[in-house]
Each structure stands twice: as C-alpha cells, then as structure tokens.
Design a protein around this motif. Sequence first.
Motif, PDB file in Angstrom:
ATOM      1  N   ILE A 199     -21.236   1.308  -9.210  1.00 30.66           N
ATOM      2  CA  ILE A 199     -20.390   1.041  -8.055  1.00 30.66           C
ATOM      3  C   ILE A 199     -21.084   1.572  -6.811  1.00 30.66           C
ATOM      4  O   ILE A 199     -21.499   2.732  -6.748  1.00 30.66           O
ATOM      5  CB  ILE A 199     -19.005   1.708  -8.226  1.00 30.66           C
ATOM      6  N   ASP A 200     -21.187   0.695  -5.820  1.00 33.44           N
ATOM      7  CA  ASP A 200     -21.788   1.065  -4.548  1.00 33.44           C
ATOM      8  C   ASP A 200     -20.703   1.210  -3.483  1.00 33.44           C
ATOM      9  O   ASP A 200     -19.639   0.591  -3.578  1.00 33.44           O
ATOM     10  CB  ASP A 200     -22.797  -0.009  -4.109  1.00 33.44           C
ATOM     11  N   ILE A 201     -20.982   2.044  -2.485  1.00 31.81           N
ATOM     12  CA  ILE A 201     -20.049   2.189  -1.379  1.00 31.81           C
ATOM     13  C   ILE A 201     -19.814   0.814  -0.746  1.00 31.81           C
ATOM     14  O   ILE A 201     -20.756   0.064  -0.473  1.00 31.81           O
ATOM     15  CB  ILE A 201     -20.580   3.173  -0.323  1.00 31.81           C
ATOM     16  N   GLY A 202     -18.544   0.478  -0.531  1.00 28.84           N
ATOM     17  CA  GLY A 202     -18.191  -0.822   0.023  1.00 28.84           C
ATOM     18  C   GLY A 202     -17.785  -1.837  -1.025  1.00 28.84           C
ATOM     19  O   GLY A 202     -17.249  -2.899  -0.675  1.00 28.84           O
ATOM     20  N   ASP A 203     -18.019  -1.539  -2.304  1.00 31.49           N
ATOM     21  CA  ASP A 203     -17.583  -2.464  -3.361  1.00 31.49           C
ATOM     22  C   ASP A 203     -16.062  -2.571  -3.381  1.00 31.49           C
ATOM     23  O   ASP A 203     -15.344  -1.586  -3.132  1.00 31.49           O
ATOM     24  CB  ASP A 203     -18.071  -1.993  -4.732  1.00 31.49           C
ATOM     25  N   ILE A 204     -15.583  -3.774  -3.687  1.00 33.54           N
ATOM     26  CA  ILE A 204     -14.156  -4.014  -3.828  1.00 33.54           C
ATOM     27  C   ILE A 204     -13.763  -3.768  -5.281  1.00 33.54           C
ATOM     28  O   ILE A 204     -14.335  -4.362  -6.206  1.00 33.54           O
ATOM     29  CB  ILE A 204     -13.784  -5.453  -3.420  1.00 33.54           C
ATOM     30  N   LEU A 205     -12.797  -2.884  -5.486  1.00 33.57           N
ATOM     31  CA  LEU A 205     -12.309  -2.558  -6.826  1.00 33.57           C
ATOM     32  C   LEU A 205     -10.962  -3.235  -7.040  1.00 33.57           C
ATOM     33  O   LEU A 205     -10.099  -3.199  -6.159  1.00 33.57           O
ATOM     34  CB  LEU A 205     -12.160  -1.045  -6.988  1.00 33.57           C
ATOM     35  N   ILE A 206     -10.805  -3.837  -8.190  1.00 37.45           N
ATOM     36  CA  ILE A 206      -9.560  -4.535  -8.522  1.00 37.45           C
ATOM     37  C   ILE A 206      -8.894  -3.795  -9.674  1.00 37.45           C
ATOM     38  O   ILE A 206      -9.450  -3.704 -10.776  1.00 37.45           O
ATOM     39  CB  ILE A 206      -9.838  -6.000  -8.917  1.00 37.45           C
ATOM     40  N   ILE A 207      -7.718  -3.270  -9.419  1.00 36.19           N
ATOM     41  CA  ILE A 207      -6.942  -2.573 -10.439  1.00 36.19           C
ATOM     42  C   ILE A 207      -5.875  -3.547 -10.926  1.00 36.19           C
ATOM     43  O   ILE A 207      -5.019  -3.993 -10.164  1.00 36.19           O
ATOM     44  CB  ILE A 207      -6.327  -1.287  -9.883  1.00 36.19           C
ATOM     45  N   HIS A 208      -5.943  -3.894 -12.197  1.00 33.50           N
ATOM     46  CA  HIS A 208      -5.157  -4.984 -12.744  1.00 33.50           C
ATOM     47  C   HIS A 208      -3.756  -4.549 -13.168  1.00 33.50           C
ATOM     48  O   HIS A 208      -3.464  -3.365 -13.292  1.00 33.50           O
ATOM     49  CB  HIS A 208      -5.892  -5.581 -13.962  1.00 33.50           C
ATOM     50  N   ASP A 209      -2.907  -5.561 -13.402  1.00 30.44           N
ATOM     51  CA  ASP A 209      -1.564  -5.363 -13.956  1.00 30.44           C
ATOM     52  C   ASP A 209      -0.728  -4.404 -13.109  1.00 30.44           C
ATOM     53  O   ASP A 209       0.025  -3.576 -13.626  1.00 30.44           O
ATOM     54  CB  ASP A 209      -1.649  -4.851 -15.398  1.00 30.44           C
ATOM     55  N   ALA A 210      -0.837  -4.558 -11.808  1.00 27.27           N
ATOM     56  CA  ALA A 210      -0.122  -3.676 -10.880  1.00 27.27           C
ATOM     57  C   ALA A 210       1.049  -4.380 -10.213  1.00 27.27           C
ATOM     58  O   ALA A 210       1.579  -3.893  -9.208  1.00 27.27           O
ATOM     59  CB  ALA A 210      -1.089  -3.151  -9.816  1.00 27.27           C
ATOM     60  N   GLY A 211       1.486  -5.509 -10.784  1.00 25.22           N
ATOM     61  CA  GLY A 211       2.556  -6.283 -10.176  1.00 25.22           C
ATOM     62  C   GLY A 211       3.958  -5.792 -10.478  1.00 25.22           C
ATOM     63  O   GLY A 211       4.933  -6.336  -9.959  1.00 25.22           O
ATOM     64  N   ALA A 212       4.080  -4.788 -11.304  1.00 30.83           N
ATOM     65  CA  ALA A 212       5.385  -4.194 -11.611  1.00 30.83           C
ATOM     66  C   ALA A 212       5.237  -2.680 -11.617  1.00 30.83           C
ATOM     67  O   ALA A 212       4.282  -2.141 -12.185  1.00 30.83           O
ATOM     68  CB  ALA A 212       5.908  -4.682 -12.960  1.00 30.83           C
ATOM     69  N   HIS A 213       6.176  -2.000 -11.002  1.00 29.79           N
ATOM     70  CA  HIS A 213       6.157  -0.533 -10.933  1.00 29.79           C
ATOM     71  C   HIS A 213       4.872  -0.036 -10.272  1.00 29.79           C
ATOM     72  O   HIS A 213       4.333   1.007 -10.642  1.00 29.79           O
ATOM     73  CB  HIS A 213       6.326   0.081 -12.332  1.00 29.79           C
ATOM     74  N   GLY A 214       4.387  -0.808  -9.310  1.00 28.11           N
ATOM     75  CA  GLY A 214       3.207  -0.437  -8.550  1.00 28.11           C
ATOM     76  C   GLY A 214       3.622   0.029  -7.171  1.00 28.11           C
ATOM     77  O   GLY A 214       4.018   1.179  -6.974  1.00 28.11           O
ATOM     78  N   ARG A 215       3.554  -0.881  -6.193  1.00 36.13           N
ATOM     79  CA  ARG A 215       4.014  -0.566  -4.833  1.00 36.13           C
ATOM     80  C   ARG A 215       5.454  -0.062  -4.838  1.00 36.13           C
ATOM     81  O   ARG A 215       5.843   0.779  -4.025  1.00 36.13           O
ATOM     82  CB  ARG A 215       3.868  -1.828  -3.969  1.00 36.13           C
ATOM     83  N   ALA A 216       6.233  -0.551  -5.808  1.00 37.25           N
ATOM     84  CA  ALA A 216       7.648  -0.163  -5.883  1.00 37.25           C
ATOM     85  C   ALA A 216       7.837   1.333  -6.091  1.00 37.25           C
ATOM     86  O   ALA A 216       8.841   1.902  -5.672  1.00 37.25           O
ATOM     87  CB  ALA A 216       8.333  -0.929  -7.022  1.00 37.25           C
ATOM     88  N   MET A 217       6.896   1.981  -6.752  1.00 33.50           N
ATOM     89  CA  MET A 217       7.006   3.414  -7.031  1.00 33.50           C
ATOM     90  C   MET A 217       6.208   4.246  -6.029  1.00 33.50           C
ATOM     91  O   MET A 217       5.990   5.437  -6.242  1.00 33.50           O
ATOM     92  CB  MET A 217       6.532   3.705  -8.458  1.00 33.50           C
ATOM     93  N   GLY A 218       5.778   3.625  -4.945  1.00 37.92           N
ATOM     94  CA  GLY A 218       4.980   4.328  -3.960  1.00 37.92           C
ATOM     95  C   GLY A 218       5.748   5.430  -3.242  1.00 37.92           C
ATOM     96  O   GLY A 218       6.983   5.492  -3.276  1.00 37.92           O
TER      97      GLY A 218
END
Length: 378
Positions: free
Chosen positions: A314-333
């Motif tokens: 992983i290099d600085i600036g790489d885009i990381l994709i964290i999967h399966d975050a469509g439930a209990h993700g932003r909602a639990m922020g």
Amino acid sequence: FPSFREHFAVKAMPNPYMLKILGEEGCGTDCSSLPELMLSDMAGITGEKVMFTSNETPAAEFQYACGHGNICNLDDITHIDFLKSALGGKLPDLMCFRYNPGPLKEGGNAIIGKPEEAKYGLTRGQLFEAYAACRAAGVRRFGLHTMVASNELNPDFFVDTADILFDLCVELKDKLGVRIEFVDLGGGIGIPYKPGQKKVDLEYVARGIRKIYDAKIVPAGLDPLGIYWECGRPITGPYGWLITTAIHEKHIYRDYIGADACMADLMRPGMYGAYHELTVSGKEDAPKDHVYDVVGSLCENCDKFAVQRELPKIDIGDILIIHDAGAHGRAMGFNYNGKLRCGEVLLRPDGSFKEIRRRETIDDYFATLDLNGVKSFR
C-alpha cells in the motif's frame, strides 16, 4: 406463505432514501426510536407496515407510534400498564410481545449474547400472563415476536426459531383462546464477511419453516398466520463500501497504514473484533505480500479496520475499500475525539450517483453548543 412481509431494520441504515426504495419493493420497517419512526413516515412507510420494537421506551415514543397506527411490540410485561397510562387508559387493538426463550434456545454471539443473559423480552410465564391481561383489557388482535441472534449463518437456526414460535402459537390458542395473527421471526440473518463463508440459503430456510407450518399451524386452525422478518444486514450490508485513503504509514513492531477514515465511521471491527474484507483499488490482482494493521486516527488502540492482514503493498494515496459496510456502518458512527462522520452516496442502476447524506462539518459538531455564551461564561 399466505402472508409475508419484511420489516427492514432501520437501525442498520437509517436513511429515508434507502427506506423509500425498500418501501417501493413492499417492505415495512422495524424501528426502535422516535427518529426511526419519523424516518419511516418520511419514506411513505406507515401504519401497520411499521413495527415499533423498542426497550426502555419513553411514553412520548409510544404515543407517536400508536398515534400513527404502528404496531407496538412490547419488550416487558410492565410495559402494558406503562403503555396504557401513556395512551390515556386504553390499549391499542393490536398488541405484540417479544419472547425471550432463555436457555430453551441455544445460540447467541458476541453481538447479542446468550438469550438468558440478554436484556430483551418476556419469559415464557410472563408471556402467557401478558396475553391474558391484554385480552381481559379488550385487546382483540395479537402478534408474537422473538430475536435471539445476530449475524447468524446457520440456516437451521432460523427454522428452529420458527418452530419455537409456532409451538407457542398453538399453546396460546389452546390455553388462553388467544389467536396469534402473525409471528415476527426477528432478524439475525448473517452475511459472509469472511472469504470462504457461505450466505444463508433463504430457500432452504423457507422450505423448513413451511414444513413446520403445515405440520403445526394448519392442523391447529391457525392458518393463515402472517410471517414477518426484520432483517437489515442482508438487505444493505453487502452492498455498501467504506471508501478511505491511505494517508500515513508507520513501521515499528508492526507495519501500519493510517487511513483518513476511523472507527467513528465503522465501529464494528473495534467494537466486536468484526472482520471486513479490505481491498486496494487498482491492486485487486496484485500479490498479497505485505502484512499490515490498517488503522484510523482515533485515540483508541482498537481503532483498526484490519489486523495483521495480508495485502498488496500500500502506497500513500492509495484508495482502500472496506467491504460489507452497508449495514451498521455509518449508522453506528459517533463523534468521539471530535471526529466528523462520513457522508453516504447512492449508486443508481444507470451508473449515476446521488448524495443521500452529506458528510458532517465542524459547524454540525458545534451546533448544539452555545458558543457565544462561552465568551461571557465565568
């Protein structure tokens, strides 16, 4: 089944845009607070298509739910009198109760715990007492609910849950003359977060439940009996990504990659030790020849999206994709450390994007403070 409805668990993704899409597909909602009830109403999901399954509920929230014709699913026997008082001395025509089978139901996990250790629901004895009391108070319609697992991948678990509730329906009819109109099997259907895990075979679950339905519900004269689910995770979970950028790297006893997202955006890994697949955009086919902890900036050592994970360089600036975050993700922020929560963007079938929630700003964070009052405060 003669009658089936999915009540999407709003807590999984409380966004009215998503609720409107699901409502158009025939879904109801399962709510646990006043704002969730209001979101359902905004999305056009109303009346008995809204199940209000809450605990330690303020009177005003019961008043709102009943005033909008929603189904109140009570979590405790003492809530009967509480609800009656909140409504001016009269109970709704339709009442539902949450059953906690305790040690009768094996299962549970780190998310919801063992049934006998969970704070939710009525015991078996309390359940019979509650239905009898409500019938004596003039209630005419009844439902039955349970929820004893979360993120469960064993399909037989859900068939067994239906079996328990069907037996209760028959016994309630035989002993009290109470006819259950619907059973809500709860949610808890898991998704395969980890590679190699298999998703729940819903056709298998449906066939298993139908076999028991025909063997127990039909002969007991309880057909038609509504079957409800209140799933959230399998509906939106696999279809949401948390997109973040690698902004730092650190090499001490381990190699770390620092992201511009943190646990305030997705707390499941830090709270439960939950696994989320992580990929590096553009390096999906690159060899996984590095081992990293991928971390956020929160002042807590549990703020880690991946621990000792084999990943491409992983290099600085790489885009990381964290999967399966469509439930209990932003909602639990949350806003600990003054962190601002991310926005939400909807990808439409035609390839276009719609921002359905903007990211938070510093002004949002300070909005509940009287900053002018600070200047003159002594």
